[in-house]
Motif scaffolding. Structure first.
Motif, PDB file in Angstrom:
ATOM      1  N   UNK A 119      -0.128  34.272  15.320  1.00 38.33           N
ATOM      2  CA  UNK A 119       0.080  33.764  13.970  1.00 38.33           C
ATOM      3  C   UNK A 119       1.344  34.425  13.424  1.00 38.33           C
ATOM      4  N   UNK A 120       1.826  33.864  12.331  1.00 39.66           N
ATOM      5  CA  UNK A 120       3.056  34.374  11.742  1.00 39.66           C
ATOM      6  C   UNK A 120       2.830  35.748  11.070  1.00 39.66           C
ATOM      7  N   UNK A 121       1.748  35.870  10.298  1.00 38.56           N
ATOM      8  CA  UNK A 121       1.514  37.100   9.527  1.00 38.56           C
ATOM      9  C   UNK A 121       1.094  38.243  10.448  1.00 38.56           C
ATOM     10  N   UNK A 122       1.613  39.429  10.175  1.00 40.53           N
ATOM     11  CA  UNK A 122       1.292  40.569  11.035  1.00 40.53           C
ATOM     12  C   UNK A 122      -0.177  40.964  10.883  1.00 40.53           C
ATOM     13  N   UNK A 123      -0.737  41.624  11.902  1.00 43.32           N
ATOM     14  CA  UNK A 123      -2.147  41.995  11.837  1.00 43.32           C
ATOM     15  C   UNK A 123      -2.378  43.128  10.844  1.00 43.32           C
ATOM     16  N   UNK A 124      -3.469  43.050  10.078  1.00 46.61           N
ATOM     17  CA  UNK A 124      -3.880  44.172   9.238  1.00 46.61           C
ATOM     18  C   UNK A 124      -5.129  44.793   9.867  1.00 46.61           C
ATOM     19  N   UNK A 134       4.372  35.845  17.261  1.00 40.88           N
ATOM     20  CA  UNK A 134       4.546  35.037  16.047  1.00 40.88           C
ATOM     21  C   UNK A 134       4.842  33.559  16.310  1.00 40.88           C
ATOM     22  N   UNK A 135       5.435  33.266  17.476  1.00 33.35           N
ATOM     23  CA  UNK A 135       5.761  31.869  17.773  1.00 33.35           C
ATOM     24  C   UNK A 135       4.536  31.192  18.397  1.00 33.35           C
ATOM     25  N   UNK A 136       4.354  29.897  18.127  1.00 32.68           N
ATOM     26  CA  UNK A 136       3.151  29.220  18.629  1.00 32.68           C
ATOM     27  C   UNK A 136       3.088  29.215  20.158  1.00 32.68           C
TER      28      UNK A 136
ATOM     29  N   UNK B  77       5.509  34.542   1.414  1.00 39.12           N
ATOM     30  CA  UNK B  77       4.705  35.232   2.423  1.00 39.12           C
ATOM     31  C   UNK B  77       5.553  36.184   3.265  1.00 39.12           C
ATOM     32  N   UNK B  78       6.696  35.682   3.753  1.00 37.02           N
ATOM     33  CA  UNK B  78       7.548  36.510   4.609  1.00 37.02           C
ATOM     34  C   UNK B  78       8.018  37.762   3.871  1.00 37.02           C
ATOM     35  N   UNK B  81       5.074  40.266   3.367  1.00 37.44           N
ATOM     36  CA  UNK B  81       4.689  40.945   4.617  1.00 37.44           C
ATOM     37  C   UNK B  81       5.774  41.900   5.105  1.00 37.44           C
ATOM     38  N   UNK B  90      -1.943  42.173   4.919  1.00 39.29           N
ATOM     39  CA  UNK B  90      -1.157  41.074   5.456  1.00 39.29           C
ATOM     40  C   UNK B  90      -1.470  39.793   4.689  1.00 39.29           C
ATOM     41  N   UNK B  91      -0.403  39.119   4.246  1.00 37.57           N
ATOM     42  CA  UNK B  91      -0.575  37.852   3.537  1.00 37.57           C
ATOM     43  C   UNK B  91      -0.577  36.733   4.574  1.00 37.57           C
ATOM     44  N   UNK B  92      -1.717  36.043   4.710  1.00 35.01           N
ATOM     45  CA  UNK B  92      -1.868  35.030   5.756  1.00 35.01           C
ATOM     46  C   UNK B  92      -1.293  33.683   5.332  1.00 35.01           C
ATOM     47  N   UNK B 256       2.971  28.186  11.430  1.00 35.03           N
ATOM     48  CA  UNK B 256       3.168  29.313  12.332  1.00 35.03           C
ATOM     49  C   UNK B 256       4.647  29.672  12.398  1.00 35.03           C
ATOM     50  N   UNK B 258       8.779  30.015  11.391  1.00 37.27           N
ATOM     51  CA  UNK B 258       9.435  30.794  10.346  1.00 37.27           C
ATOM     52  C   UNK B 258       9.528  29.958   9.083  1.00 37.27           C
ATOM     53  N   UNK B 259       9.774  30.634   7.999  1.00 36.56           N
ATOM     54  CA  UNK B 259       9.813  29.937   6.712  1.00 36.56           C
ATOM     55  C   UNK B 259      10.998  28.983   6.656  1.00 36.56           C
TER      56      UNK B 259
END
Lengths: 260, 260
Positions: A119-124, A134-136, B77-78, B81, B90-92, B256, B258-259
């Motif tokens: 997923x794009x958002x980093x793991x918490x 981060x890329x699909x 979001x980017x 994070x 982390x903001x999903x 997923x 980039x913005x």
């Protein structure tokens, strides 16, 4: 001296790996030091089924431990879990080891799980437990491209430069890639693995999953036997040692209650 | 000023809870400070669907955030994070909030999961994420004794002494106890909960699961409305805020890639 088999869980994050090092803390040292009170005050000696690297976790590591004291298995577990605090190492079950049994050499199958957070958002919540990609990823394509690696092969292309095994012939029994939402798991099973083999295979499959390489690439690399060709060695945090299997099951004492 | 809804994951271990405190770090402070670069350099203002306590985690906290900059949701979001590193927040997903929407007051249902590790050996991989109960629990009996708490009641017996709600009437929609091996999960859902309500209910159910109280005890306590009678407040580490539901779904941007 009495010898025991231990089923051990650990969070690999704070350790230099399974194996005792002079440069810092290892899982082996935590267990051997925790066993000292059962061993005349000196650290015990131990060996593991799989010598995991720094940062690699275990849910079902199997360890053999020799101590001077002859104690019921549940007493050994209680003592080890008491004296290993506060390190994130926990002995789940203990059994008496039979004559000739070896955690490492008697093992007929080992299982690893590699976990990717896609997923794009980093793991918490999963920081230190996953490889964050981060890329699909196309998990179905990764699974498809993994299947030609199954069977008996020379895995030179997927071994670490520092691998000390005499030869690179191994039999890979399972290499499944399964997806559940943003979670992608690679399940690998074999009698034994070369150093970094699972992480090198995962790094290579991810190249396919990203679309940077074709699905036949992991097998082409296998056949080329050149370890400079494979994908990156996937980071250790995603890897967990899941189980070690033996011809004869171990007589685990795993009562929930207190020791006898 | 532009207002956004955020779907947020966090590990509650290092925080004093959701709410900003002068005595130490909170999740709210991490997010509001991370938003400062989007808000003319000063911390933004925010409110959460559920004000979780110290040590309580979230997989799906919903937060409203007001900032000066008018940016596409994925850019927000980017930025959050990036600027909230290295804290385990982390903001999903991010959505634009519609006029009149409130993360707290528009919420029509909240879901929590409470996780118990029911085994003798202490947790290594789940340290800080579970309540470790060493004595065997009867999860089926816990589930049975939970069902009479469902519905519209005065939950005074299960609220914290410090609870600031005007009254204790709440409607409990779900209180399931499910077991998977040594993992016991309590799933609680309601439009809203009182302070400590979930943890007080879990602590009470555990008394039943241990056989120390009869299955009708949780309901008897409810009817007595006396908060000195309930079981212990279960420790915060086991609790995770799972979801907040709204009458109108939020238009999450969760690509997923980039913005834009």
């Amino acid at each position: 001296m009495p010898r025991y088999a231990l089923l051990v869980e650990y969070d690999g994050t704070p350790f230099l790996g399974w194996q005792r090092q002079t440069t810092g803390l290892s899982v082996q040292q935590v267990l051997e030091d925790a066993a000292a009170p059962l061993n005349g005050g000196v650290p015990a000696s131990s060996a593991a089924s799989g010598r995991t690297d720094a940062g690699v976790h275990a849910e079902g590591q199997v360890v053999e431990l020799t101590i001077a004291a002859d104690l019921p298995p549940l007493r050994v577990r209680e003592a080890l879990n008491f004296h290993s605090r506060p390190h994130p190492v926990s002995v789940l079950k203990v059994a008496r080891a039979s004559e000739g049994w070896s955690a490492r050499f008697s093992c007929i199958k080992r299982g690893y799980r590699y976990r990717i957070l896609n997923r794009r958002a980093r793991p918490a919540l999963l920081q230190g437990r996953v490889w964050h990609v981060q890329q699909p990823l196309d998990a179905a394509l990764m699974h498809q491209s993994a299947q030609p690696l199954l069977g008996h092969h020379d895995f030179s292309a997927y071994r670490a430069a520092a691998c000390q095994a005499k030869h690179a012939l191994r039999t890979l029994d399972r290499l499944d890639v399964v997806q559940a939402g943003e979670d992608i798991m690679v399940i690998a099973e074999a009698r034994s693995f070369l150093h970094h083999q699972v992480r090198n295979m995962v790094g290579t499959l991810v190249q396919v999953g990203l679309g940077k390489r074709k699905p036949d690439w992991p097998r082409l690399i296998l056949d080329a036997r050149d370890r400079t060709l494979a994908g990156q060695n996937a980071p250790p945090a995603g890897l967990t040692f899941m189980f070690a299997q033996y011809k004869t099951g171990l007589p685990w004492a795993d009562g929930l209650g207190t020791s006898e």
